[in-house]
Design a protein around this motif. Structure first.
Motif, PDB file in Angstrom:
ATOM      1  N   UNK A 199       0.833  -1.188   0.000  1.00 53.58           N
ATOM      2  CA  UNK A 199       0.000   0.000   0.000  1.00 53.58           C
ATOM      3  C   UNK A 199       0.876   1.249   0.000  1.00 53.58           C
ATOM      4  N   UNK A 200       0.354   2.316  -0.671  1.00 51.38           N
ATOM      5  CA  UNK A 200       1.018   3.622  -0.655  1.00 51.38           C
ATOM      6  C   UNK A 200       0.073   4.645  -0.041  1.00 51.38           C
ATOM      7  N   UNK A 201       0.597   5.440   0.856  1.00 53.10           N
ATOM      8  CA  UNK A 201      -0.234   6.437   1.554  1.00 53.10           C
ATOM      9  C   UNK A 201      -0.438   7.656   0.652  1.00 53.10           C
ATOM     10  N   UNK A 202      -1.696   7.998   0.381  1.00 55.88           N
ATOM     11  CA  UNK A 202      -2.037   9.100  -0.521  1.00 55.88           C
ATOM     12  C   UNK A 202      -3.012  10.062   0.170  1.00 55.88           C
ATOM     13  N   UNK A 203      -3.011  11.324  -0.332  1.00 54.43           N
ATOM     14  CA  UNK A 203      -3.947  12.320   0.197  1.00 54.43           C
ATOM     15  C   UNK A 203      -5.255  12.307  -0.579  1.00 54.43           C
ATOM     16  N   UNK A 204      -6.333  12.673   0.116  1.00 60.84           N
ATOM     17  CA  UNK A 204      -7.664  12.756  -0.484  1.00 60.84           C
ATOM     18  C   UNK A 204      -8.467  13.758   0.320  1.00 60.84           C
ATOM     19  N   UNK A 205      -9.390  14.474  -0.323  1.00 56.94           N
ATOM     20  CA  UNK A 205     -10.225  15.417   0.423  1.00 56.94           C
ATOM     21  C   UNK A 205     -11.192  14.660   1.325  1.00 56.94           C
ATOM     22  N   UNK A 206     -11.543  15.283   2.427  1.00 55.49           N
ATOM     23  CA  UNK A 206     -12.493  14.669   3.356  1.00 55.49           C
ATOM     24  C   UNK A 206     -13.819  14.387   2.650  1.00 55.49           C
ATOM     25  N   UNK A 207     -14.241  15.312   1.770  1.00 51.29           N
ATOM     26  CA  UNK A 207     -15.519  15.132   1.075  1.00 51.29           C
ATOM     27  C   UNK A 207     -15.471  13.911   0.163  1.00 51.29           C
ATOM     28  N   UNK A 208     -14.398  13.782  -0.625  1.00 48.96           N
ATOM     29  CA  UNK A 208     -14.289  12.640  -1.529  1.00 48.96           C
ATOM     30  C   UNK A 208     -14.178  11.333  -0.754  1.00 48.96           C
ATOM     31  N   UNK A 209     -13.428  11.376   0.369  1.00 48.52           N
ATOM     32  CA  UNK A 209     -13.283  10.170   1.177  1.00 48.52           C
ATOM     33  C   UNK A 209     -14.635   9.694   1.711  1.00 48.52           C
ATOM     34  N   UNK A 210     -15.452  10.649   2.183  1.00 48.70           N
ATOM     35  CA  UNK A 210     -16.781  10.290   2.689  1.00 48.70           C
ATOM     36  C   UNK A 210     -17.656   9.710   1.588  1.00 48.70           C
ATOM     37  N   UNK A 211     -17.610  10.337   0.387  1.00 52.31           N
ATOM     38  CA  UNK A 211     -18.433   9.862  -0.729  1.00 52.31           C
ATOM     39  C   UNK A 211     -18.025   8.455  -1.155  1.00 52.31           C
ATOM     40  N   UNK A 212     -16.698   8.201  -1.248  1.00 50.04           N
ATOM     41  CA  UNK A 212     -16.223   6.886  -1.665  1.00 50.04           C
ATOM     42  C   UNK A 212     -16.525   5.826  -0.609  1.00 50.04           C
ATOM     43  N   UNK A 213     -16.425   6.196   0.665  1.00 60.48           N
ATOM     44  CA  UNK A 213     -16.733   5.248   1.739  1.00 60.48           C
ATOM     45  C   UNK A 213     -18.211   4.851   1.710  1.00 60.48           C
ATOM     46  N   UNK A 214     -19.097   5.850   1.475  1.00 58.75           N
ATOM     47  CA  UNK A 214     -20.530   5.561   1.408  1.00 58.75           C
ATOM     48  C   UNK A 214     -20.860   4.673   0.214  1.00 58.75           C
ATOM     49  N   UNK A 215     -20.101   4.808  -0.869  1.00 56.20           N
ATOM     50  CA  UNK A 215     -20.330   3.972  -2.062  1.00 56.20           C
ATOM     51  C   UNK A 215     -19.662   2.605  -1.950  1.00 56.20           C
ATOM     52  N   UNK A 216     -18.879   2.389  -0.923  1.00 51.53           N
ATOM     53  CA  UNK A 216     -18.188   1.129  -0.762  1.00 51.53           C
ATOM     54  C   UNK A 216     -16.910   1.026  -1.566  1.00 51.53           C
ATOM     55  N   UNK A 217     -16.424   2.173  -2.036  1.00 52.98           N
ATOM     56  CA  UNK A 217     -15.204   2.171  -2.836  1.00 52.98           C
ATOM     57  C   UNK A 217     -13.972   2.427  -1.974  1.00 52.98           C
ATOM     58  N   UNK A 218     -14.154   2.771  -0.715  1.00 55.05           N
ATOM     59  CA  UNK A 218     -13.088   2.826   0.280  1.00 55.05           C
ATOM     60  C   UNK A 218     -13.530   1.998   1.486  1.00 55.05           C
ATOM     61  N   UNK A 219     -12.563   1.385   2.155  1.00 53.10           N
ATOM     62  CA  UNK A 219     -12.859   0.500   3.278  1.00 53.10           C
ATOM     63  C   UNK A 219     -12.113   1.010   4.501  1.00 53.10           C
ATOM     64  N   UNK A 220     -12.835   1.119   5.623  1.00 53.10           N
ATOM     65  CA  UNK A 220     -12.253   1.674   6.839  1.00 53.10           C
ATOM     66  C   UNK A 220     -11.900   0.564   7.824  1.00 53.10           C
ATOM     67  N   UNK A 221     -10.647   0.583   8.285  1.00 55.93           N
ATOM     68  CA  UNK A 221     -10.193  -0.319   9.332  1.00 55.93           C
ATOM     69  C   UNK A 221      -9.505   0.524  10.399  1.00 55.93           C
ATOM     70  N   UNK A 222     -10.178   0.655  11.535  1.00 55.94           N
ATOM     71  CA  UNK A 222      -9.670   1.568  12.554  1.00 55.94           C
ATOM     72  C   UNK A 222      -9.773   2.992  12.041  1.00 55.94           C
ATOM     73  N   UNK A 223      -8.672   3.704  12.068  1.00 60.06           N
ATOM     74  CA  UNK A 223      -8.655   5.076  11.564  1.00 60.06           C
ATOM     75  C   UNK A 223      -8.143   5.174  10.143  1.00 60.06           C
ATOM     76  N   UNK A 224      -7.886   4.025   9.507  1.00 62.09           N
ATOM     77  CA  UNK A 224      -7.285   4.020   8.173  1.00 62.09           C
ATOM     78  C   UNK A 224      -8.302   3.629   7.111  1.00 62.09           C
ATOM     79  N   UNK A 225      -8.083   4.198   5.892  1.00 56.07           N
ATOM     80  CA  UNK A 225      -8.926   3.906   4.738  1.00 56.07           C
ATOM     81  C   UNK A 225      -8.092   3.207   3.675  1.00 56.07           C
ATOM     82  N   UNK A 226      -8.693   2.188   3.009  1.00 64.24           N
ATOM     83  CA  UNK A 226      -8.002   1.419   1.980  1.00 64.24           C
ATOM     84  C   UNK A 226      -8.887   1.363   0.741  1.00 64.24           C
ATOM     85  N   UNK A 227      -8.253   1.449  -0.456  1.00 67.19           N
ATOM     86  CA  UNK A 227      -9.049   1.384  -1.675  1.00 67.19           C
ATOM     87  C   UNK A 227      -9.367  -0.060  -2.079  1.00 67.19           C
ATOM     88  N   UNK A 228      -8.444  -1.010  -1.864  1.00 71.43           N
ATOM     89  CA  UNK A 228      -8.653  -2.421  -2.183  1.00 71.43           C
ATOM     90  C   UNK A 228      -8.333  -3.264  -0.956  1.00 71.43           C
TER      91      UNK A 228
END
Length: 519
Positions: free
Chosen positions: A472-501
């Motif tokens: 994995x590589x750590x990348x920046x993303x806007x809070x708004x985009x992160x929330x939208x992708x998480x709601x769509x299931x395109x980001x996955x949250x484990x603890x305080x971290x978000x993963x794309x795959x």
């Protein structure tokens, strides 16, 4: 020149030739118009369609009307632009913006801005500077994307001025007068502020009373002070014998273009005129008249009766300045052999050039601008003026500034202000470059969104899987985009971290199972 409305190079030079200034510098006439008609895509479309109306243009008024109509047509024809934008009775379409029942008028009374609805932002209501909003609407059309930057700037500036006149007119508070009080409109005691006119307090009003058939027209504010004035020539004859009532010599408090336009609008509404000298770019041309619908009258050869002898009082003329004393006729097309475009009090004193900036006669003068008002200044005494390369003009040193991006001089009133850097720049290109640099140095970049954000709180991180490296590589993303992708299931949250795959077999990020087994 096969496809244009000039037959040879001589006719081209007449319209677009170089003009030599007093300092020897040369500049091209009608540069904005030339930049438009030489557009290759425009010419190609004209040849293919056989319609050459957009390349057969010889004046700014015609260009503005034709281009505006093409923008509206292009806007209406594009089915991807589904939202209605109603501005001053003209209907545009946009993929992003719309207007409501206010039709662009701001509820807070801001006459410089347009009220609009952002259809992509929850249909929320915003306001934007009029010129900037018009640019955004035009650039959504296919035709608008073809326009040269000079033409786009001109159209946006014209719209901004017209919009301010229009919005100011919704709450009328000035009173119009049309009479023979010529002495009043040339008196500093009756006029509010500085009108920038070389004839103020010069006692030249008897010219309009005795030599020509004219009326004084002016707006008074609530305090009874004149804020805009002009002369109406009531019997102007064209080459076909038609009689026109034409307004010209428009001046206003502190050279405010909006007040000049407001005066013209009031005269049109009152039925006092059939046409007027154009306000704004190109107004210095003696033939720059338009009718009340803004159609160019530059093809008309206008003349007036003028009973003026060598020692009679003269007031400076900038339209009907070619005078034939034998015929007692002054015209705007060069038939007369005497020049009334002088500041002398009579023709007898016209043998030398007059510096109306300093107030004395000299051998040679140069056209200069002070607060947007034209003056003629001694060519050997230009210490108060700076040459502005971008427009090939001299402007007073108090009216110009250096661009903080490129270092070139520009007229301050023509600058582009940045809300980001809080500085003013000479062009939108410089503004964009400066904002990009400022954001890069001071804001926070989102790798995912590919844009900068002003506040660090608007940025978070996610882990992007690099299959080539197997990590994995750590990348920046806007809070708004992160929330939208998480709601769509395109980001996955484990603890305080978000993963794309993640590893779907274990429903964990790749490598997490191995780490647990090792433990």
């Amino acid at each position: 020149m096969l496809y244009y409305n000039f037959n040879n190079y001589e006719e081209f030079k007449e319209l677009f030739g170089l003009v030599k200034h007093g300092n020897g510098v040369k500049s091209r006439k009608n540069k904005i118009l030339l930049s438009f008609i030489k557009n290759r895509k425009l010419l190609h479309d004209a040849v293919v369609s056989g319609d050459y109306s957009l390349v057969h243009i010889s004046d700014m008024a015609t260009m503005k009307n034709l281009v505006t109509n093409e923008i509206i047509k292009s806007s209406n024809d594009n089915m991807k632009l589904s939202y209605v934008v109603d501005l001053m009775g003209k209907r545009y379409y946009s993929s992003t913006y719309s207007t409501d029942g206010n039709k662009g008028l701001c509820e807070d009374g801001d006459t410089r801005a347009v009220r609009y609805i952002n259809m992509e932002n929850g249909e929320r209501v915003f306001k934007m500077k009029a010129g900037k909003f018009y640019r955004a609407i035009v650039l959504q059309t296919e035709f608008g994307k073809l326009l040269p930057e000079q033409v786009m700037n001109y159209l946006c500036e014209e719209f901004a001025s017209e919009w301010q006149v229009y919005t100011m007119g919704q709450l009328p508070k000035n009173r119009l007068y049309v009479n023979n009080e010529f002495h009043k409109i040339y008196s500093s005691e009756c006029c509010e502020g500085n009108f920038g006119s070389c004839m103020v307090d010069k006692d030249r009003s008897s010219f309009y009373e005795n030599a020509v058939k004219a009326s004084a027209a002016y707006l008074e504010n609530e305090d009874g002070m004149i804020i805009a004035r002009c002369i109406i020539f009531n019997e102007v004859k064209d080459q076909d014998g038609k009689i026109w009532r034409l307004a010209e010599r428009q001046y206003s408090s502190e050279s405010n273009e909006i007040l000049k336009r407001a005066l013209i609008e009031a005269l049109i509404s009152g039925g006092y005129i059939d046409g007027y000298k154009k306000v704004g770019a190109g107004c210095g041309d003696a033939r720059a008249f338009v009718d009340i619908n803004e159609h160019s009258l530059s093809d008309r050869q206008f003349s007036i009766e003028c009973n003026l002898d060598w020692e009679d009082t003269l007031s400076y003329q900038d339209s009907f300045k070619c005078y034939d004393m034998d015929k007692m006729v002054a015209d705007n097309f060069g038939a007369g052999n005497l020049d009334l475009g002088i500041t002398d009090d009579c023709l007898e004193n016209s043998k030398r050039e007059y510096d109306d900036y300093h107030g004395y006669y000299c051998n040679e003068t140069v056209l200069v601008y002070v607060g947007g008002t034209e003056y003629y200044c001694d060519a050997d005494d230009l210490d108060d003026f700076i040459w502005v390369d971008s427009i090939d003009e001299y402007h007073h040193k108090d009216d110009v500034q250096r661009c903080p991006e490129c270092g070139k001089y520009f007229v301050t009133s023509d600058g582009r202000y940045s809300e980001v850097t809080e500085e003013t720049y000479c062009t939108y290109d410089c503004l964009d470059d400066a904002e990009s640099t400022y954001k890069r140095e001071n804001w926070y970049y989102s790798y995912y969104d590919e844009e900068y954000y002003e506040n660090e709180e608007d940025i978070t991180y996610f882990y992007e899987w690099n299959s080539g490296l197997g990590e994995y590589e750590r990348k920046t993303i806007s809070e708004r985009s992160a929330d939208e992708l998480w709601e769509k299931g395109e980001l996955h949250r484990f603890g305080n971290d978000l993963f794309d795959l993640i590893d779907n077999e274990f429903n964990l990020p790749f490598g997490y199972q191995l780490i647990k087994i090792a433990v």
